[in-house]
Design a protein around this motif. Structure first.
Motif, PDB file in Angstrom:
ATOM      1  N   ASN A  64       0.820  -1.214   0.000  1.00  0.00           N
ATOM      2  CA  ASN A  64       0.000   0.000   0.000  1.00  0.00           C
ATOM      3  C   ASN A  64       0.855   1.266   0.000  1.00  0.00           C
ATOM      4  OD1 ASN A  64      -2.680   1.084  -0.011  1.00  0.00           O
ATOM      5  ND2 ASN A  64      -2.311   1.789   2.092  1.00  0.00           N
ATOM      6  N   GLY A  65       2.186   1.080   0.011  1.00  0.00           N
ATOM      7  CA  GLY A  65       3.074   2.240  -0.043  1.00  0.00           C
ATOM      8  C   GLY A  65       3.012   2.935  -1.394  1.00  0.00           C
ATOM      9  N   GLU A  66       3.535   4.135  -1.424  1.00  0.00           N
ATOM     10  CA  GLU A  66       3.514   4.956  -2.636  1.00  0.00           C
ATOM     11  C   GLU A  66       4.588   4.482  -3.620  1.00  0.00           C
ATOM     12  OE1 GLU A  66       4.260   9.669  -3.848  1.00  0.00           O
ATOM     13  OE2 GLU A  66       4.763   8.909  -1.845  1.00  0.00           O
ATOM     14  N   ILE A  67       4.236   4.421  -4.913  1.00  0.00           N
ATOM     15  CA  ILE A  67       5.244   4.170  -5.954  1.00  0.00           C
ATOM     16  C   ILE A  67       5.796   5.527  -6.378  1.00  0.00           C
ATOM     17  CG2 ILE A  67       5.646   3.366  -8.307  1.00  0.00           C
ATOM     18  CD1 ILE A  67       3.678   1.124  -7.805  1.00  0.00           C
ATOM     19  N   VAL A  68       7.088   5.700  -6.165  1.00  0.00           N
ATOM     20  CA  VAL A  68       7.726   6.990  -6.429  1.00  0.00           C
ATOM     21  C   VAL A  68       8.625   6.888  -7.647  1.00  0.00           C
ATOM     22  CG1 VAL A  68       7.597   7.787  -4.048  1.00  0.00           C
ATOM     23  CG2 VAL A  68       9.562   6.426  -4.784  1.00  0.00           C
ATOM     24  N   HIS A  69       8.932   8.061  -8.210  1.00  0.00           N
ATOM     25  CA  HIS A  69       9.703   8.154  -9.450  1.00  0.00           C
ATOM     26  C   HIS A  69      10.938   9.013  -9.217  1.00  0.00           C
ATOM     27  CE1 HIS A  69      10.499  10.744 -13.037  1.00  0.00           C
ATOM     28  NE2 HIS A  69      10.584   9.568 -13.621  1.00  0.00           N
ATOM     29  N   PHE A  70      12.091   8.534  -9.699  1.00  0.00           N
ATOM     30  CA  PHE A  70      13.343   9.294  -9.595  1.00  0.00           C
ATOM     31  C   PHE A  70      13.896   9.552 -10.987  1.00  0.00           C
ATOM     32  CE2 PHE A  70      13.010   6.987  -5.595  1.00  0.00           C
ATOM     33  CZ  PHE A  70      13.281   7.974  -4.656  1.00  0.00           C
ATOM     34  N   HIS A  80      11.665   3.646 -10.944  1.00  0.00           N
ATOM     35  CA  HIS A  80      10.427   3.566 -10.174  1.00  0.00           C
ATOM     36  C   HIS A  80      10.688   2.662  -8.967  1.00  0.00           C
ATOM     37  CE1 HIS A  80       8.661   4.838 -14.069  1.00  0.00           C
ATOM     38  NE2 HIS A  80       7.809   5.491 -13.277  1.00  0.00           N
ATOM     39  N   ALA A  81      10.173   3.076  -7.803  1.00  0.00           N
ATOM     40  CA  ALA A  81      10.420   2.299  -6.586  1.00  0.00           C
ATOM     41  C   ALA A  81       9.204   2.372  -5.665  1.00  0.00           C
ATOM     42  CB  ALA A  81      11.655   2.835  -5.862  1.00  0.00           C
ATOM     43  N   LEU A  82       9.011   1.313  -4.908  1.00  0.00           N
ATOM     44  CA  LEU A  82       7.987   1.288  -3.871  1.00  0.00           C
ATOM     45  C   LEU A  82       8.587   1.854  -2.587  1.00  0.00           C
ATOM     46  CD1 LEU A  82       5.149   0.316  -2.889  1.00  0.00           C
ATOM     47  CD2 LEU A  82       6.275  -1.831  -2.236  1.00  0.00           C
ATOM     48  N   ARG A  83       7.963   2.949  -2.088  1.00  0.00           N
ATOM     49  CA  ARG A  83       8.471   3.575  -0.857  1.00  0.00           C
ATOM     50  C   ARG A  83       7.817   2.905   0.353  1.00  0.00           C
ATOM     51  NH1 ARG A  83       7.114   7.376   2.818  1.00  0.00           N
ATOM     52  NH2 ARG A  83       5.107   7.805   1.795  1.00  0.00           N
ATOM     53  N   ILE A  84       8.663   2.384   1.253  1.00  0.00           N
ATOM     54  CA  ILE A  84       8.172   1.718   2.466  1.00  0.00           C
ATOM     55  C   ILE A  84       8.752   2.440   3.677  1.00  0.00           C
ATOM     56  CG2 ILE A  84       8.076  -0.460   3.735  1.00  0.00           C
ATOM     57  CD1 ILE A  84       8.692  -1.900   1.072  1.00  0.00           C
ATOM     58  N   PRO A  85       7.923   3.080   4.498  1.00  0.00           N
ATOM     59  CA  PRO A  85       8.457   3.736   5.714  1.00  0.00           C
ATOM     60  C   PRO A  85       9.180   2.713   6.603  1.00  0.00           C
ATOM     61  CG  PRO A  85       6.195   4.411   5.289  1.00  0.00           C
ATOM     62  CD  PRO A  85       6.477   3.280   4.348  1.00  0.00           C
TER      63      PRO A  85
END
Length: 871
Positions: free
Chosen positions: A508-514, A580-585
């Protein structure tokens, strides 16, 4: 004014020119070396008496080692083609056809390997028997051979008819016209002419790779249900574009069509990591479609290889001569899937039909399709094809003549014009490539013109489109976000015991872009998030330790800081391309581990994984689950100062954690192994005893990793092979090849009395030459004794080959070739000594001794180990 000029062409490649001697020497020939020469203005177009031709090198110096930093260092096929045809050295009546042949120079086994590789590059399979061994019926094989001989002007010619060679040793060897070369050290050479000399070092620094002749920029590719990424429209001569290739996207998976030069650079530009590749469809074995194979061997999983058995056989014969590996072992790096000609082969819902294409080597054109709402959506990849006017000129009604039947010509024309949605065609022209005008009547929805180094003419532009690098043709768009699919697959492989309801917490984490060159985590900071890389590549940099590793999709970035609860990042993580990466706190991740009772196990493996990430062997590409598996298998051992490891080591790699160990052979220390270095590659790769012995120079700590775990990781297997090749060449460094080495030593014994006694007789005969040389005996006696050495070697070779035949040794043909090369070169050196007033110098003895040592400790050892395994 200097007589010798030296120019660095690109990393690891030099151009040496001696105008007074009419010598232009290309030093080093990795992929695209001809394009680099053209970029630097070292190949120019000229006109003489109405004949237009190119300038360029007339000699190629080969690297002592085949592979450097993961890439082939010796690919002489295109430089040789440029000399023969673009310069005109083989064309009848051409001003550059003076009777002087192009020349390959270098270490004996590299020269021989390149000669055989060029031979296979010219012709592929060379007999009806070889074609039938690939599963083709006799009548069809006969037709294929008639076509091949027509392309070959009626004759399969050995490479020796086209090329001259020189074997380079530690004493000066004349190249031509009083220009000499000698080896100073491994891959370091000195050229001399009259009173001048220059040095060329072909060794690549550990953190460098061969250059790329064209910039590609960065491209962000959206993953489609069924689409074609255009990753190359040029040919082997186009200095501005990659060679013809495509990348298929199907249901989120990535498939390559061919792997030409610098394919890793193309993938990087497109934001695709090598670990994301599901498979490769292969058309044929010419270098512009083949030389990127080492890239695919640098994955952490076995990439699927799709080709017809005919193409696979042609590829394996060429690759085996290049790498000096048995054909049956070549595809250990891949998962092989054979395709059937003229049939729709189903690949997990993607169908492919290969069709035999008229070309000098065995070639398939490929048709792809998948089912959709209005029927099938289709893509055709036509590389390499022949112009119909050329093929029509081959038509003959006489079955005893080389050529093709009228019926076959009509079939080829009909196949070329098959209607599809998107079709990419070879329009390179000439005698072996296609012609755009053959497709004027093609009713395909879209035609793309490719495989050319020329600007498209107005007439060609009326027939087909271009396709700039990174352009995508979407045949079926996706309604699904494949990034979510990748995240699920990665997390399930990482945490196989965790239920999907628990994984959904992380998902459910955000998919972020670099963006390219962005920093994800900076060294020395305590990150608040972990990033699971879904697409693209991330570089891990630890500049003070000299560590630069490229991480591919599936890497978990920042996890070490999370597990160690607030520890600062051990390095800087930087996007190489679009990522693209899944951000996990981190706080969520830690609670996830605690809930699923995973924390203690992961923490236990952490130290081992951190050590692996800092090594050259395991730091690059190897994914999180693979690193965990390795960390679980690692066993800690110690070695006291002065202790010597047995040559009969288990099939395992030994990684140095601390201390120092000496790698020695015959009393000479060749290498000092320190933290992160390793040994044991021979046993893992070949299941043989070790050539070198290992002695602890001080109290040392090591990790032992079983070989069976490593062989299924292609990138590790490839690095082991690269290291093995480099270490074997150390035996031939000039400082170790001395007259004192001519004495027989028990270290040289292989454990087979029949072979050991023959080797001892050869060394004893060589020792007599040494003794006579030191005592100042007549040159006539020295030559007589050398003839006895040759006779002993001749007898041993004949007996050894018979011994191999008796035991059905699979590598007998390659072994015979090495025997023939050695004898021919040794006899030539003896003959040269006679012409020099019967003077015997160290150069001849260096060659004899060095070649004999390398033959005994590598090739003969493989045979003895084969006998031992079969007892």
């Amino acid at each position: 004014m200097t007589k010798i000029g030296k120019i660095q062409v690109t990393e690891g490649v030099y151009f040496v020119e001696i105008p007074d001697a009419n010598l232009q020497i290309l030093c080093g020939c990795p992929a695209d070396s001809v394009k680099h020469l053209m970029k630097r203005g070292l190949i120019l177009t000229r006109e003489e008496n109405g004949v237009i031709f190119e300038t360029g090198p007339n000699v190629v110096l080969l690297s002592d080692v085949l592979v450097q930093n993961g890439s082939f260092a010796n690919l002489a096929e295109f430089p040789v083609l440029q000399m023969l045809y673009k310069q005109g050295m083989i064309i009848p009546g051409h001003p550059n056809n003076t009777g002087i042949k192009p020349m390959l120079i270098g270490m004996s086994e590299q020269v021989e390997a390149q000669m055989q590789y060029i031979y296979r590059g010219n012709y592929g399979l060379v007999s009806e028997d070889e074609i039938m061994e690939a599963g083709i019926e006799e009548k069809t094989a006969a037709h294929m051979m008639r076509l091949k001989l027509k392309f070959a002007f009626g004759k399969i010619s050995p490479a020796e008819e086209l090329l001259d060679t020189r074997v380079v040793e530690s004493k000066p060897v004349e190249i031509r016209n009083n220009v000499f070369i000698r080896r100073l050290a491994l891959n370091v050479f000195e050229f001399s002419y009259k009173n001048e000399a220059i040095t060329v070092n072909l060794n690549l620094p550990p953190d460098r790779s061969y250059g790329v002749p064209y910039p590609l920029g960065f491209h962000q590719i959206h993953r489609e249900y069924f689409g074609v990424i255009h990753s190359g429209e040029g040919d082997g001569w186009n200095v501005d574009h990659p060679c013809m290739s495509s990348i298929l996207m199907f249901q989120g998976k990535i498939y390559l069509i061919d792997a030409g030069p610098n394919v890793i650079y193309s993938l990087m530009s497109l934001g695709i990591g090598v670990n994301e590749i599901e498979g490769i469809f292969h058309t044929h074995a010419h270098d512009d479609h083949f030389s990127g194979f080492t890239t695919l061997m640098r994955s952490d999983h076995r990439i699927k290889y799709y080709a017809t058995p005919l193409v696979r056989s042609s590829v394996s014969k060429k690759l085996s001569t290049l790498m000096s590996i048995e054909e049956k072992n070549l595809f250990d790096y891949f998962e092989v899937h054979d395709l059937e000609f003229d049939t729709w082969n189903n690949i997990d819902g993607l169908e492919v039909m290969p069709v035999f294409s008229p070309h000098p080597v065995e070639t398939s054109i490929l048709f792809f399709r998948t089912l959709w709402e209005d029927g099938h959506k289709t893509y055709a990849h036509l590389a390499d094809i022949v112009a119909l006017k050329i093929l029509k000129g081959m038509v003959t009604d006489n079955p005893s003549e080389n050529g093709v039947t009228r019926k076959y010509f009509d079939l080829v024309k009909s196949t070329y014009l098959t209607r599809v949605h998107v079709k990419k065609i070879d329009v390179g022209g000439g005698l072996i490539h296609g012609d755009a005008e053959d497709f004027i009547e093609d009713r395909s929805d879209k035609i793309i013109l490719s495989h050319t180094s020329s600007e498209l003419s107005p007439k060609q532009k009326e027939i087909g489109s271009g396709a700039p690098f990174g352009m995508v043709d979407v045949l079926i768009p996706t309604a699904h976000n494949y990034l979510n699919t990748y995240a699920v697959d990665f997390l399930q492989s990482y945490f196989p015991t965790a239920p999907i309801c628990q994984l959904n917490i992380l998902l459910n984490g955000e998919i972020v872009h670099f963006n390219p060159e962005s920093i994800l985590i900076r060294r020395g900071t305590a990150p608040g998030d972990i990033f699971l890389v879904l697409t693209g590549n991330v570089e891990l940099i630890k500049s003070d330790l000299g560590v630069r590793s490229t991480l591919s999709a599936g890497a978990m970035i920042g996890e070490i800081s999370a597990i160690l609860e607030g520890m600062a990042a051990i390095g800087t993580y930087r996007a190489v391309n679009f990522v693209h990466a899944l951000r996990i706190p981190i706080t969520l991740y830690m609670k996830f581990l605690e809930c699923n009772k995973l924390k203690d196990n992961i923490k236990r493996l952490l130290n081992n994984r951190e050590f692996l990430q800092k090594t050259w062997l395991f730091g690059e590409v190897v994914s999180y689950p693979t690193q965990n598996r390795l960390a679980q298998e690692m066993r800690y051992i110690t070695a006291e100062k002065g202790s010597v490891f047995s040559r009969e080591l288990d099939s395992a790699i030994y990684l140095v954690k601390s201390g120092a160990l000496e790698k020695f052979f015959g009393g000479d220390v060749f290498e000092m192994l320190k933290r992160g270095d390793f040994f044991g590659e021979e046993g893992v790769l070949f299941n043989t005893t070790n050539t070198f012995q290992i002695r602890a120079a001080e109290d040392s700590e090591l990790y032992k990793i079983p070989g069976h775990v490593l062989l299924d990781i292609p990138v590790v297997r490839w690095k082991l092979f690269e290291t093995y090749q480099k270490r074997m060449k150390m035996i031939l460094r000039p400082s170790s090849v001395t007259l004192t080495s001519l004495a027989w030593k028990d270290d040289y014994r292989l454990g087979d009395p029949r072979i050991d006694e023959a080797h001892k007789k050869i060394f004893d005969a060589g020792a007599m030459v040494k003794k006579s040389l030191e005592e100042g005996e007549s040159a006539h006696l020295l030559v007589e004794q050398l003839n006895r050495v040759i006779s002993a070697i001749d007898a041993h070779f004949a007996d050894e080959e018979a011994y191999m035949a008796e035991n059905d040794y699979p590598d007998i043909d390659a072994h015979k070739s090495r025997h023939n090369l050695f004898l021919a070169e040794l006899k030539k050196l003896v003959e040269q000594s006679k012409q020099l007033n019967l003077k015997i110098d160290k150069n001849l003895l260096d060659f004899f001794n060095g070649w004999t040592l390398i033959e005994i400790k590598t090739e003969d050892k493989k045979f003895v180990d084969f006998l031992r395994r079969n007892e």
